[in-house]
Every structure is written in C-alpha cells, then in structure tokens.
Design a protein around this motif. Structure first.
Motif, short mmCIF file in Angstrom:
data_model
loop_
_atom_site.label_atom_id
_atom_site.label_comp_id
_atom_site.label_asym_id
_atom_site.label_seq_id
_atom_site.Cartn_x
_atom_site.Cartn_y
_atom_site.Cartn_z
N PHE A 280 0.82 -1.22 0.00
CA PHE A 280 0.00 0.00 0.00
C PHE A 280 0.86 1.28 0.00
O PHE A 280 0.37 2.36 0.29
CB PHE A 280 -0.93 -0.01 1.22
N TYR A 281 2.13 1.10 -0.32
CA TYR A 281 3.05 2.26 -0.33
C TYR A 281 3.75 2.37 -1.68
O TYR A 281 3.96 1.35 -2.37
CB TYR A 281 4.12 2.10 0.76
N SER A 282 4.10 3.61 -2.03
CA SER A 282 5.03 3.83 -3.13
C SER A 282 6.40 3.95 -2.51
O SER A 282 6.69 4.93 -1.81
CB SER A 282 4.65 5.11 -3.89
N TYR A 283 7.24 2.95 -2.76
CA TYR A 283 8.54 2.91 -2.10
C TYR A 283 9.55 2.24 -3.01
O TYR A 283 9.44 1.04 -3.30
CB TYR A 283 8.42 2.15 -0.77
N PRO A 284 10.55 2.97 -3.49
CA PRO A 284 11.53 2.38 -4.42
C PRO A 284 12.67 1.65 -3.73
O PRO A 284 13.60 1.20 -4.40
CB PRO A 284 12.04 3.61 -5.18
N GLY A 285 12.62 1.57 -2.39
CA GLY A 285 13.70 0.90 -1.68
C GLY A 285 14.61 1.86 -0.95
O GLY A 285 15.51 1.44 -0.23
N TYR A 286 14.41 3.14 -1.14
CA TYR A 286 15.18 4.16 -0.44
C TYR A 286 14.30 5.41 -0.36
O TYR A 286 13.31 5.55 -1.09
CB TYR A 286 16.48 4.47 -1.17
N GLY A 287 14.67 6.31 0.54
CA GLY A 287 13.92 7.57 0.65
C GLY A 287 12.61 7.39 1.40
O GLY A 287 12.42 6.45 2.18
N GLU A 288 11.69 8.29 1.13
CA GLU A 288 10.43 8.34 1.87
C GLU A 288 9.41 7.35 1.33
O GLU A 288 9.29 7.17 0.12
CB GLU A 288 9.85 9.77 1.78
N GLU A 289 8.67 6.76 2.26
CA GLU A 289 7.57 5.86 1.89
C GLU A 289 6.30 6.69 1.79
O GLU A 289 5.99 7.45 2.71
CB GLU A 289 7.38 4.77 2.94
N MET B 72 11.46 -6.91 -9.88
CA MET B 72 10.99 -5.71 -9.19
C MET B 72 11.82 -5.43 -7.94
O MET B 72 12.08 -4.28 -7.59
CB MET B 72 9.52 -5.90 -8.76
N PHE B 73 12.24 -6.51 -7.27
CA PHE B 73 13.04 -6.35 -6.05
C PHE B 73 14.54 -6.29 -6.35
O PHE B 73 15.28 -5.60 -5.68
CB PHE B 73 12.75 -7.52 -5.09
N PHE B 74 14.96 -7.06 -7.38
CA PHE B 74 16.39 -7.14 -7.70
C PHE B 74 16.59 -6.95 -9.20
O PHE B 74 16.80 -7.92 -9.93
CB PHE B 74 16.97 -8.50 -7.27
N PRO B 75 16.52 -5.72 -9.70
CA PRO B 75 16.69 -5.48 -11.15
C PRO B 75 18.16 -5.57 -11.53
O PRO B 75 18.82 -4.56 -11.79
CB PRO B 75 16.14 -4.07 -11.32
N ILE B 76 18.68 -6.82 -11.55
CA ILE B 76 20.12 -7.01 -11.68
C ILE B 76 20.58 -7.10 -13.12
O ILE B 76 21.77 -7.01 -13.40
CB ILE B 76 20.57 -8.29 -10.95
N SER B 77 19.66 -7.33 -14.05
CA SER B 77 20.08 -7.54 -15.43
C SER B 77 20.66 -6.26 -16.02
O SER B 77 20.10 -5.18 -15.88
CB SER B 77 18.88 -7.99 -16.27
N SER B 78 21.77 -6.40 -16.70
CA SER B 78 22.41 -5.24 -17.33
C SER B 78 21.56 -4.70 -18.48
O SER B 78 21.64 -3.52 -18.82
CB SER B 78 23.78 -5.63 -17.86
N GLY C 233 7.36 -1.35 -3.23
CA GLY C 233 5.91 -1.30 -3.00
C GLY C 233 5.15 -2.00 -4.11
O GLY C 233 4.32 -2.88 -3.85
N TYR C 234 5.44 -1.64 -5.35
CA TYR C 234 4.73 -2.26 -6.48
C TYR C 234 5.08 -3.75 -6.59
O TYR C 234 4.21 -4.58 -6.87
CB TYR C 234 5.10 -1.53 -7.76
N GLY C 235 6.36 -4.07 -6.32
CA GLY C 235 6.77 -5.48 -6.36
C GLY C 235 6.03 -6.32 -5.33
O GLY C 235 5.69 -7.48 -5.60
N SER C 236 5.76 -5.74 -4.16
CA SER C 236 4.99 -6.48 -3.13
C SER C 236 3.57 -6.76 -3.62
O SER C 236 3.04 -7.85 -3.41
CB SER C 236 4.94 -5.66 -1.84
N ALA C 237 2.97 -5.76 -4.30
CA ALA C 237 1.62 -5.97 -4.83
C ALA C 237 1.63 -7.03 -5.94
O ALA C 237 0.73 -7.89 -6.00
CB ALA C 237 1.07 -4.64 -5.39
N VAL C 238 2.64 -6.99 -6.79
CA VAL C 238 2.75 -7.99 -7.86
C VAL C 238 2.96 -9.39 -7.27
O VAL C 238 2.37 -10.38 -7.72
CB VAL C 238 3.91 -7.62 -8.81
#
Length: 298
Positions: free
Chosen positions: A37-46, A252-258, A267-272
């Motif tokens: 229920f949050y917009s949260y990119p993994g850093y900064g403000e939720e 969504m949680f680990f966008p590791i691909s080059s 946040g969106y990854g949790s919903a997905v």
C-alpha cells in the motif's frame, strides 16, 4: 518436577524452529503486505497510496503477459514431464540389468544446481557454436543454425530444460508408488489373461492414484513458481517471450540484469508478488476441488 523438565525439553526443540519460522517466514510476509500500500523504491520516503499499486497492476500489460507465459511454461512442462516420468518409472521398476545405475543417471539433474544446469544448456543451445546446432548441421538436418534462444524458440527451449531438470524427481516418486503395489495383483491379472497394456491401464495407473495426485499438485505449484532456469537462460527475453510471473516479481526487487530498464520498486513489487501468490493459490485450490470430485466419481 520431572514432567515440567520433560515439557521444557520438548519446547527447547520447538523454539528454534519457531524463531526461524517467524523471522524467515511470517515477518517477510507481513513486511510485504505493508508495502503493498506504499510507493517505495527501496530508499527515501515511503508514500502511502492505498490501492494505487493494485490499480497500476491491472493496467500493467507486461505483468499479464508474464502470467500468460507462465501458463504456457507450466502447461508444457507438466504435460510432458509427468507421463514421461511415469513411463520411465515403469521401465526402471522392471528387472533390467543396471537399473540402479540408470535410476541414478535420471535422478542426477535433481541434485544439481538449477543455475549450473541452465548455464550448461545455454552453451548447448547456443545459436553460434552450440552442440545441438553443430550436430544438426553436420548431418545436414538443417542448413543453418537454429536460434534456440530467439523469440520463436526461447520458450520451447526453456520448457525442455525444465523437463530435464524435473523428470528424475517425479520418476523417483512414481517408483516409490510402484513398489507399493503388491505383485499378487499382477499375477492374478496374468492368470486372467491380461496383457502388459491392460495391466498398466487397469492396475498400475489406478493404484498410483494417490501418488499421481500428489505429483500433479507438486508439479503445478513448482512450475507456476519456477523462474531460476529462465533467468539464467534468457533473463525473460527476448522481448518478454519468456518473462514468467515470479521472474517479473524478482526483477521488481532485484533489477540485476544489465539489459533491463526496470528499476527497483519495493511497493509495487509487493503488490505484484501478492497477486502472483493469489493466482497460484487459486489454481491449486481449483486442482484440489477437481481432484476431490474425481475421487468421488471413481
């Protein structure tokens, strides 16, 4: 006093498992539920956005494309793996010479790392110098190398790799089921004049019913959640042709691909992830419902 001490000893065995369950199982689920229920990119403000992530999910064509790809991947894997595992188990349940060695060979992929298997198959199916293309061109079966990991063949190749990795596990379960069927049943059928096909259809398959139900359930859940081999083989490409549900969640949680343009979205990854779990859960419940209905009929 003695009973209290025994009770304490019993709880001392349970508490470590309970701690691991809470820390590694329950807490991550509650954490993900909160961030849905949050917009949260993994850093900064939720930022609390209510059901905003789910509204965006409904419009996310890439995700729903991954759901379709998951259905194709899981169906292809299950439809081929289970019958093939059963046939192999029946063959290796007979008194063949070297059957234990063959069982070990077929079971070996199960104990290997999925990443290792996928890297090996990536080299085997390599379009330029892979073993498969070299063999086909050497014997003039094809005039030029097939792009096994290209847009038209990538899903097919991913299913082949998944089948190779899963077949030994299901074969072993079928073997355990076959060895629980009494020999007397087959001997009685032989006296009645039943041939090998009739024994398989009317004795082996029905008596393997409980094992078959368990294997189908395992195959459904594992196939729907599987993404590791695809991540190594194709990274979900090309152009999203092999992007499956849980690979989408993972990225969504680990966008590791080059090559990925996807950014981290907790946040969106949790919903997905929640939606994907609901889809897998509904399919599993549907299978249980059908399975119970079939039990009543047969």
């Amino acid at each position: 006093m003695t009973s209290l001490r025994k009770l304490g000893e019993s709880y001392s065995f349970i508490i470590p498992s309970l701690i691991f369950t809470v820390v590694l199982g329950i807490y991550p689920i509650l954490w993900a539920i909160r961030y849905m229920f949050y917009s949260y990119p993994g850093y900064g403000e939720e930022v609390f956005i209510g059901f905003g992530n789910f509204a965006a999910l409904m419009r996310d064509e890439a995700y729903w494309n991954s759901v379709v790809n998951t259905a194709i991947y899981a169906s292809g894997k299950i439809i081929i793996t289970i019958p093939l595992s059963l046939v192999l188990a029946v063959i290796l349940n007979k008194g063949l010479k070297g059957k234990n060695f063959l069982r070990a060979i077929y079971f070996m992929p199960t104990v290997l790392s999925t990443a290792v298997i996928s890297i090996v198959f990536f080299n085997i199916f390599n379009s330029y110098n892979g073993i498969i293309n070299q063999f086909l061109m050497k014997y003039h079966i094809v005039s030029k190398g097939i792009d096994w990991l290209g847009p038209d063949m990538a899903m097919f190749t991913s299913i082949i790799v998944a089948i190779w990795g899963a077949i030994g596990n299901y074969m072993l379960l079928f073997l355990a089921g076959l060895q629980s069927i009494p020999d007397d049943v087959y001997e009685s059928a032989s006296l009645d004049g039943a041939n090998a096909r009739q024994k398989f259809v009317y004795i082996t398959v029905p008596m393997l019913g409980p094992v078959l139900q368990m294997i189908i359930m395992l195959a459904i859940t594992i196939s729907l959640k599987g993404y590791e081999s695809i991540m190594v083989l194709t990274e979900g490409g090309p152009i999203g042709r092999t992007e499956v549900m849980y690979l989408y969640v993972y990225r969504m949680f680990f966008p590791i691909s080059s090559s990925s343009t996807m950014i981290q979205q907790i946040g969106y990854g949790s919903a997905v992830g929640f939606m994907s779990a609901v889809i897998v859960g509904l399919i599993t419940i549907g299978y249980f419902w059908i399975s119970k209905r079939l039990n009543r009929i047969f």
